[in-house]
Design a protein around this motif. Structure first.
Motif, mmCIF file in Angstrom:
data_model
loop_
_atom_site.group_PDB
_atom_site.id
_atom_site.type_symbol
_atom_site.label_atom_id
_atom_site.label_comp_id
_atom_site.label_asym_id
_atom_site.label_seq_id
_atom_site.Cartn_x
_atom_site.Cartn_y
_atom_site.Cartn_z
ATOM 1 N N HIS A 8 0.812 -1.226 0.000
ATOM 2 C CA HIS A 8 0.000 0.000 0.000
ATOM 3 C C HIS A 8 0.839 1.268 0.000
ATOM 4 O O HIS A 8 0.290 2.362 0.007
ATOM 5 C CB HIS A 8 -0.930 0.002 1.212
ATOM 6 C CG HIS A 8 -1.745 -1.245 1.345
ATOM 7 N ND1 HIS A 8 -2.769 -1.564 0.480
ATOM 8 C CD2 HIS A 8 -1.669 -2.273 2.236
ATOM 9 C CE1 HIS A 8 -3.292 -2.730 0.836
ATOM 10 N NE2 HIS A 8 -2.642 -3.180 1.887
ATOM 11 N N HIS A 9 2.164 1.130 0.020
ATOM 12 C CA HIS A 9 3.044 2.301 0.043
ATOM 13 C C HIS A 9 3.993 2.243 -1.152
ATOM 14 O O HIS A 9 4.784 1.288 -1.262
ATOM 15 C CB HIS A 9 3.860 2.352 1.341
ATOM 16 C CG HIS A 9 3.030 2.538 2.571
ATOM 17 N ND1 HIS A 9 2.405 1.483 3.197
ATOM 18 C CD2 HIS A 9 2.718 3.655 3.281
ATOM 19 C CE1 HIS A 9 1.749 1.939 4.259
ATOM 20 N NE2 HIS A 9 1.926 3.251 4.326
ATOM 21 N N PRO A 10 3.939 3.215 -2.062
ATOM 22 C CA PRO A 10 4.847 3.232 -3.211
ATOM 23 C C PRO A 10 6.309 3.178 -2.774
ATOM 24 O O PRO A 10 6.707 3.818 -1.805
ATOM 25 C CB PRO A 10 4.522 4.570 -3.894
ATOM 26 C CG PRO A 10 3.122 4.888 -3.467
ATOM 27 C CD PRO A 10 3.010 4.373 -2.064
ATOM 28 N N GLY A 11 7.087 2.379 -3.488
ATOM 29 C CA GLY A 11 8.504 2.266 -3.185
ATOM 30 C C GLY A 11 8.852 1.192 -2.179
ATOM 31 O O GLY A 11 10.031 0.888 -1.985
ATOM 32 N N SER A 12 7.857 0.611 -1.525
ATOM 33 C CA SER A 12 8.108 -0.455 -0.560
ATOM 34 C C SER A 12 8.253 -1.793 -1.283
ATOM 35 O O SER A 12 7.780 -1.969 -2.408
ATOM 36 C CB SER A 12 6.956 -0.556 0.441
ATOM 37 O OG SER A 12 6.784 0.652 1.142
ATOM 38 N N LEU A 13 8.898 -2.742 -0.624
ATOM 39 C CA LEU A 13 8.968 -4.093 -1.151
ATOM 40 C C LEU A 13 7.573 -4.715 -1.126
ATOM 41 O O LEU A 13 6.840 -4.563 -0.144
ATOM 42 C CB LEU A 13 9.925 -4.939 -0.312
ATOM 43 C CG LEU A 13 11.404 -4.541 -0.366
ATOM 44 C CD1 LEU A 13 12.187 -5.306 0.697
ATOM 45 C CD2 LEU A 13 11.989 -4.793 -1.744
ATOM 46 N N LYS A 14 7.213 -5.412 -2.188
ATOM 47 C CA LYS A 14 5.896 -6.031 -2.276
ATOM 48 C C LYS A 14 5.950 -7.465 -1.761
ATOM 49 O O LYS A 14 6.992 -8.124 -1.779
ATOM 50 C CB LYS A 14 5.383 -5.995 -3.717
ATOM 51 C CG LYS A 14 5.329 -4.585 -4.311
ATOM 52 C CD LYS A 14 4.593 -3.603 -3.399
ATOM 53 C CE LYS A 14 4.658 -2.179 -3.927
ATOM 54 N NZ LYS A 14 4.127 -1.197 -2.949
ATOM 55 N N ILE A 15 4.789 -7.937 -1.297
ATOM 56 C CA ILE A 15 4.704 -9.264 -0.697
ATOM 57 C C ILE A 15 3.367 -9.888 -1.043
ATOM 58 O O ILE A 15 2.361 -9.177 -1.179
ATOM 59 C CB ILE A 15 4.903 -9.163 0.838
ATOM 60 C CG1 ILE A 15 5.001 -10.546 1.474
ATOM 61 C CG2 ILE A 15 3.823 -8.309 1.488
ATOM 62 C CD1 ILE A 15 5.455 -10.513 2.934
ATOM 63 N N HIS A 16 3.350 -11.221 -1.182
ATOM 64 C CA HIS A 16 2.120 -11.938 -1.505
ATOM 65 C C HIS A 16 1.367 -12.276 -0.212
ATOM 66 O O HIS A 16 1.135 -13.448 0.122
ATOM 67 C CB HIS A 16 2.429 -13.214 -2.298
ATOM 68 C CG HIS A 16 3.061 -12.961 -3.632
ATOM 69 N ND1 HIS A 16 4.428 -13.024 -3.826
ATOM 70 C CD2 HIS A 16 2.520 -12.616 -4.822
ATOM 71 C CE1 HIS A 16 4.704 -12.751 -5.089
ATOM 72 N NE2 HIS A 16 3.565 -12.494 -5.722
ATOM 73 N N GLN A 17 0.981 -11.255 0.525
ATOM 74 C CA GLN A 17 0.224 -11.428 1.770
ATOM 75 C C GLN A 17 -0.222 -10.048 2.230
ATOM 76 O O GLN A 17 0.414 -9.030 1.913
ATOM 77 C CB GLN A 17 1.076 -12.105 2.841
ATOM 78 C CG GLN A 17 0.408 -12.375 4.183
ATOM 79 C CD GLN A 17 -0.908 -13.120 4.073
ATOM 80 O OE1 GLN A 17 -1.966 -12.501 4.025
ATOM 81 N NE2 GLN A 17 -0.846 -14.454 4.018
ATOM 82 N N ASP A 18 -1.307 -10.006 2.997
ATOM 83 C CA ASP A 18 -1.856 -8.732 3.471
ATOM 84 C C ASP A 18 -1.169 -8.316 4.770
ATOM 85 O O ASP A 18 -1.762 -8.323 5.852
ATOM 86 C CB ASP A 18 -3.371 -8.857 3.678
ATOM 87 C CG ASP A 18 -4.004 -7.555 4.165
ATOM 88 O OD1 ASP A 18 -3.381 -6.487 3.981
ATOM 89 O OD2 ASP A 18 -5.119 -7.621 4.733
ATOM 90 N N VAL A 19 0.113 -7.989 4.669
ATOM 91 C CA VAL A 19 0.871 -7.523 5.830
ATOM 92 C C VAL A 19 1.763 -6.358 5.399
ATOM 93 O O VAL A 19 2.095 -6.214 4.217
ATOM 94 C CB VAL A 19 1.754 -8.639 6.447
ATOM 95 C CG1 VAL A 19 0.892 -9.783 6.968
ATOM 96 C CG2 VAL A 19 2.782 -9.140 5.431
#
Length: 247
Positions: free
Chosen positions: A157-168
């Motif tokens: 939900h934050h641009p530039g953050s690492l993405k993850i396959h989970q709602d955390v």
């Protein structure tokens, strides 16, 4: 609403000999050969490990599948090597990495430095889908970026953050002494960890170094460091926690 504090002395301690050195860890939940029916994770957070590799040590021959692993380097230089394709990332203090184990990944973890230990905090989550293509990404985060703020190192939900396959989401913060910091939840829970320094006050509760706090149903938390402190916090769904606890 509850904040449950867990002191370092109550966390499971693990140690082992590895290539060219030793491995030690503080494992907060059941993981690998450690099993405690009362410590089976917290919502989607299935493992929270504070690991140390001695100077020059390498933890080799590892294999996992269908997990998302978040690593945060707290000390030294930590290298993660994908043995299947030869790719690797080298993390320094404040740097973070997300690894998708997916359909299966062989890997190594190495302390690049010969003169100091490497300390890496690792968080494990089940993915939103099984059998994903393995992959990894890292992010370099300097102290200034996370000073007196919850810096989103992992987030969808934050641009530039690492993405993850989970709602955390995983946040890092460096708190200067007596500088208050607020965080508001929206029907979410959190796992809070004191990496070093401090102690800090969490809604008035004192959290010493290496202690953790399980935060449930709190609409707002207020942090204040009694001395400069490094912290991590995992923001996660509240409903998932309640379903798990009823089983």
């Amino acid at each position: 609403m509850a904040i449950n504090v867990r002191l370092a002395k109550d966390v499971y301690q693990v140690s082992a000999h590895v290539d060219d050195g030793s491995f030690n860890g503080k494992w907060h939940y059941s993981f690998d050969n450690y099993y405690d029916p009362n410590r089976m994770g917290f919502g989607p957070l299935k493992a929270f490990n504070d690991n140390f590799l001695s100077p020059g040590a390498a933890y080799t021959g590892q294999f996992r599948r269908d997990f998302e692993m978040v690593s945060y380097c707290a000390t030294g230089e930590y290298q993660f090597v994908d043995d299947d394709d030869g790719n690797y990332n080298t993390l320094k203090k404040g740097h973070a990495q997300v690894v998708t184990m997916g359909k299966g990944l062989h890997y190594r973890e190495i302390n690049v430095r010969k003169d100091m230990p490497a300390r890496v905090i690792q968080m494990w989550f089940p993915p939103s889908s099984m059998g994903l293509t393995p992959g990894m990404a890292m992010k370099e985060v300097g102290r200034e970026a996370r000073t007196n703020r919850f810096y989103p190192i992992v987030s969808n939900h934050h641009p530039g953050s690492l993405k993850i396959h989970q709602d955390v989401s995983v946040f890092a913060a460096y708190l200067k002494k007596e500088t208050p910091l607020l965080y508001q939840f929206k029907a979410r829970n959190a796992y809070f960890y004191m990496i070093e320094g401090g102690p800090v006050l969490l809604n008035g509760r004192e959290i010493p170094p290496f202690a953790a706090a399980r935060i449930e149903g709190e609409p707002l938390i207020r942090l204040e460091a009694m001395a400069d402190a490094e912290i991590l916090m995992v923001d996660m769904p509240g409903k998932a926690v309640r379903r798990e606890e009823r089983r």
